[in-house]
Write an enzyme that holds these catalytic residues in place. Structure first.
Site, PDB file in Angstrom:
ATOM      1  N   GLU A 279      77.331  76.547  13.272  1.00  0.00           N
ATOM      2  CA  GLU A 279      77.298  75.317  12.664  1.00  0.00           C
ATOM      3  C   GLU A 279      77.041  74.324  13.677  1.00  0.00           C
ATOM      4  O   GLU A 279      77.983  73.659  14.206  1.00  0.00           O
ATOM      5  CB  GLU A 279      78.876  75.025  12.365  1.00  0.00           C
ATOM      6  CG  GLU A 279      79.585  75.760  11.155  1.00  0.00           C
ATOM      7  CD  GLU A 279      80.941  75.726  10.948  1.00  0.00           C
ATOM      8  OE1 GLU A 279      81.472  75.846   9.847  1.00  0.00           O
ATOM      9  OE2 GLU A 279      81.641  75.556  12.086  1.00  0.00           O
ATOM     10  N   TYR A 323      85.284  60.432  26.596  1.00  0.00           N
ATOM     11  CA  TYR A 323      85.132  61.583  27.235  1.00  0.00           C
ATOM     12  C   TYR A 323      84.288  61.622  28.711  1.00  0.00           C
ATOM     13  O   TYR A 323      83.753  62.514  29.287  1.00  0.00           O
ATOM     14  CB  TYR A 323      84.149  62.594  26.518  1.00  0.00           C
ATOM     15  CG  TYR A 323      84.625  62.569  24.998  1.00  0.00           C
ATOM     16  CD1 TYR A 323      85.397  63.370  24.646  1.00  0.00           C
ATOM     17  CD2 TYR A 323      83.562  62.123  23.997  1.00  0.00           C
ATOM     18  CE1 TYR A 323      85.925  63.316  23.396  1.00  0.00           C
ATOM     19  CE2 TYR A 323      83.866  61.914  22.677  1.00  0.00           C
ATOM     20  CZ  TYR A 323      85.145  62.594  22.301  1.00  0.00           C
ATOM     21  OH  TYR A 323      85.413  62.572  20.959  1.00  0.00           O
ATOM     22  N   CYS A 350      86.644  43.164  24.970  1.00  0.00           N
ATOM     23  CA  CYS A 350      87.859  42.471  25.815  1.00  0.00           C
ATOM     24  C   CYS A 350      88.599  43.728  26.394  1.00  0.00           C
ATOM     25  O   CYS A 350      89.623  43.979  26.078  1.00  0.00           O
ATOM     26  CB  CYS A 350      88.650  41.648  25.084  1.00  0.00           C
ATOM     27  SG  CYS A 350      88.229  40.196  24.860  1.00  0.00           S
ATOM     28  N   GLU A 351      87.963  44.576  27.210  1.00  0.00           N
ATOM     29  CA  GLU A 351      88.657  45.835  27.980  1.00  0.00           C
ATOM     30  C   GLU A 351      87.508  46.211  28.898  1.00  0.00           C
ATOM     31  O   GLU A 351      86.393  46.670  28.741  1.00  0.00           O
ATOM     32  CB  GLU A 351      88.407  46.874  26.554  1.00  0.00           C
ATOM     33  CG  GLU A 351      89.109  48.087  26.953  1.00  0.00           C
ATOM     34  CD  GLU A 351      89.854  48.634  25.798  1.00  0.00           C
ATOM     35  OE1 GLU A 351      90.175  47.735  24.782  1.00  0.00           O
ATOM     36  OE2 GLU A 351      90.120  49.631  25.818  1.00  0.00           O
TER      37      GLU A 351
HETATM   38  N1  LLP Z   1      82.315  73.374  13.564  1.00  0.00           N
HETATM   39  C1  LLP Z   1      83.369  72.772  13.816  1.00  0.00           C
HETATM   40  C2  LLP Z   1      84.456  73.511  13.085  1.00  0.00           C
HETATM   41  C3  LLP Z   1      83.679  71.947  14.651  1.00  0.00           C
HETATM   42  O1  LLP Z   1      85.029  71.331  14.678  1.00  0.00           O
HETATM   43  C4  LLP Z   1      82.906  71.139  15.301  1.00  0.00           C
HETATM   44  C5  LLP Z   1      82.805  69.874  16.036  1.00  0.00           C
HETATM   45  C6  LLP Z   1      81.408  71.642  15.067  1.00  0.00           C
HETATM   46  C7  LLP Z   1      81.083  72.829  14.206  1.00  0.00           C
HETATM   47  C8  LLP Z   1      80.310  71.132  15.819  1.00  0.00           C
HETATM   48  O2  LLP Z   1      80.299  71.047  17.108  1.00  0.00           O
HETATM   49  P1  LLP Z   1      78.896  70.588  17.813  1.00  0.00           P
HETATM   50  O3  LLP Z   1      77.825  71.489  17.470  1.00  0.00           O
HETATM   51  O4  LLP Z   1      78.520  69.166  17.485  1.00  0.00           O
HETATM   52  O5  LLP Z   1      79.303  70.650  19.455  1.00  0.00           O
HETATM   53  N2  LLP Z   1      83.435  63.883  19.247  1.00  0.00           N
HETATM   54  C9  LLP Z   1      83.429  64.664  20.167  1.00  0.00           C
HETATM   55  C10 LLP Z   1      82.977  66.132  19.581  1.00  0.00           C
HETATM   56  C11 LLP Z   1      83.792  66.625  18.875  1.00  0.00           C
HETATM   57  C12 LLP Z   1      83.367  67.929  18.123  1.00  0.00           C
HETATM   58  C13 LLP Z   1      84.446  68.424  16.951  1.00  0.00           C
HETATM   59  N3  LLP Z   1      84.158  69.493  16.231  1.00  0.00           N
HETATM   60  C14 LLP Z   1      82.288  64.272  21.195  1.00  0.00           C
HETATM   61  O6  LLP Z   1      81.655  62.963  20.916  1.00  0.00           O
HETATM   62  O7  LLP Z   1      81.955  64.891  22.078  1.00  0.00           O
END
Ligand code: LLP
Length: 420
Positions: A279, A323, A350-351
């Protein structure tokens, strides 16, 4: 003109002029190239596998249509994501529904829509889903999300596979009673296991470790209950290049060692191996996107530091604040000029924490110049807010050197339209 920064054949200054700033730009060609690589290196290479796009990274109606045309499945983590995907024409059977706290309404929606796979997070969800499915005369395919107890090397906010996580069942709970309970339920078709250990991982060791742990669990479920999994979903998390990271690796670096483990496990067992799903979200979309801003102020503060203020900020890119992400930036009008100024690129909120990039090396800029922040395709637009009542930027897609509007810019009227 002529010397401006180009993104997949489009002049970034012209895009800014035509569509305004801040502006998200997504290269459909780059997205399609990643989908092609997924086919060549994974789904065509290994039988009985599939790739599902994790749409939380970036979700528009257009990206859903692209995923559909590339033969990808899509994940969802809310009723809103399921709604958007189905509305864009995705086959509900290709959807995978996640979430650690799904509402009853979302579970009903998933069952009624015919979502292909529901990834069950906990016992109470399992019981509720079984009841809903029985009532609706449906039998959805389910996987269990398990927390394999693997600490991935990433920011703690995006690490999800450790024992103390809000996500999933513990290995023991699955082994001792949850799997048997699901096997005995009439309303669900228990098909296997899912894990997702974290995001933005550059090494494959933790994925491989998690695979081993989950395979061992599957082995024990087979011995104890005669359970043979039809699917093993290994999640996403495949890292990409930002400023201080290595180049985005090919997907083979992650999937080959996982597939070697899985294939050898099933060979030894003499069983057919289950379908393997991955995924990726960020890996597909991150490098395909940039954000273009206009410079609104340049100053040297009392501490002698240069600040370049832009017309967006944490509402369109919260990742630096959340992050400590670091991004590369190009001055659109001077992509090749010497980078002799060290400047912090600040948002307009404003931060004090509203910073896009700390200490970037750039050529001197002035009000009216444009900055292109690179690799903002993932988790920028999808995490955008209206903080300080900034309008969410437009999204422009570029394909074969031509640009078109994909999502229109939010207006002030949009922002008050729900206020009563
Ligand atoms: N599958 C599941 C169950 C997930 O929870 C996630 C991401 C993915 C796949 C995809 O992950 P990726 O391949 O994109 O790393 N907002 C954060 C990232 C949160 C990811 C949450 N879950 C950021 O900006 O780094």
């Amino acid at each position: 003109m002529g010397n401006n920064f180009e993104f997949y054949g489009c002049d970034a200054a012209e895009l800014a002029r035509e569509y305004g700033t801040p502006l998200y730009v997504i290269s459909n060609d780059a997205v399609r190239a990643r989908c092609r690589e997924l086919r060549e290196s994974f789904t065509d290479r290994y039988e009985n596998t599939r790739a599902v796009y994790a749409c939380k990274a970036f979700l528009t109606q257009e990206i859903c249509r692209i995923m559909k045309s590339e033969g990808m499945g899509m994940d969802a983590v809310s009723g809103g994501e399921i709604y958007a995907e189905v509305k864009a024409g995705m086959d509900p059977g290709m959807l995978v529904f996640h979430g650690n706290s799904k509402t009853k309404a979302e579970l009903i929606q998933a069952v009624e829509t015919g979502v292909g796979t529901i990834v069950v997070d906990n016992m109470s969800e399992l019981e509720l889903l079984n009841e809903i499915a029985l009532e609706k005369g449906a039998k959805p395919g389910i996987l269990f999300r398990v927390a394999p107890g693997v600490d991935s090397h990433t920011h703690s906010y995006i690490s999800t596979g450790q024992l103390d996580s809000k996500f999933g069942f513990s290995i023991e709970e699955v082994e001792n009673h949850a799997a048997k309970a699901a096997m005995d339920m009439e309303g669900v078709d228990f098909r296997g296991l899912h894990f997702h250990i974290g995001s933005q991982l550059h090494e494959n060791d933790t994925h491989v470790m998690a695979v081993k742990i989950v395979l061992e669990l599957l082995g024990r479920l087979r011995d104890k209950y005669g359970f043979k999994a039809a699917e093993l979903n290994c999640g996403g998390g495949f890292g990409v290049h930002y400023k201080d990271d290595p180049e985005t690796p090919g997907i083979s670096m992650f999937v080959d060692p996982m597939m070697a483990e899985i294939d050898s496990f099933y060979e030894k067992l003499g069983d057919e191996r289950p379908m393997v799903t991955i995924e990726p979200g960020r890996w597909i979309i991150s490098d395909a996107g940039i954000t273009i801003y206009e410079v609104g102020s340049v100053k040297v503060n009392g501490a002698g530091k240069t600040y370049v203020g832009v017309d967006g900020g944490m509402p369109d890119n919260p990742r630096t604040a959340l992050y400590q992400a670091s991004y590369e930036v190009v001055v659109v009008e001077k992509p090749d000029a010497p980078k002799d100024v060290r400047a912090t690129i600040a948002g307009k909120c404003c931060e004090s924490g509203d910073i896009i990039i700390y200490d970037a090396d750039i050529p001197a800029v002035e009000r009216g110049d444009h900055l292109a922040v690179l690799s903002t395709g993932a988790y920028n637009y999808s995490m955008a807010s209206n903080y300080n009542r900034l309008c969410r930027p437009a999204v422009v897609a570029v394909e074969n050197g031509e640009a078109h509007l994909s999502v229109r810019r939010e207006t002030y009227e949009d922002m008050i339209s729900r206020d009563l």
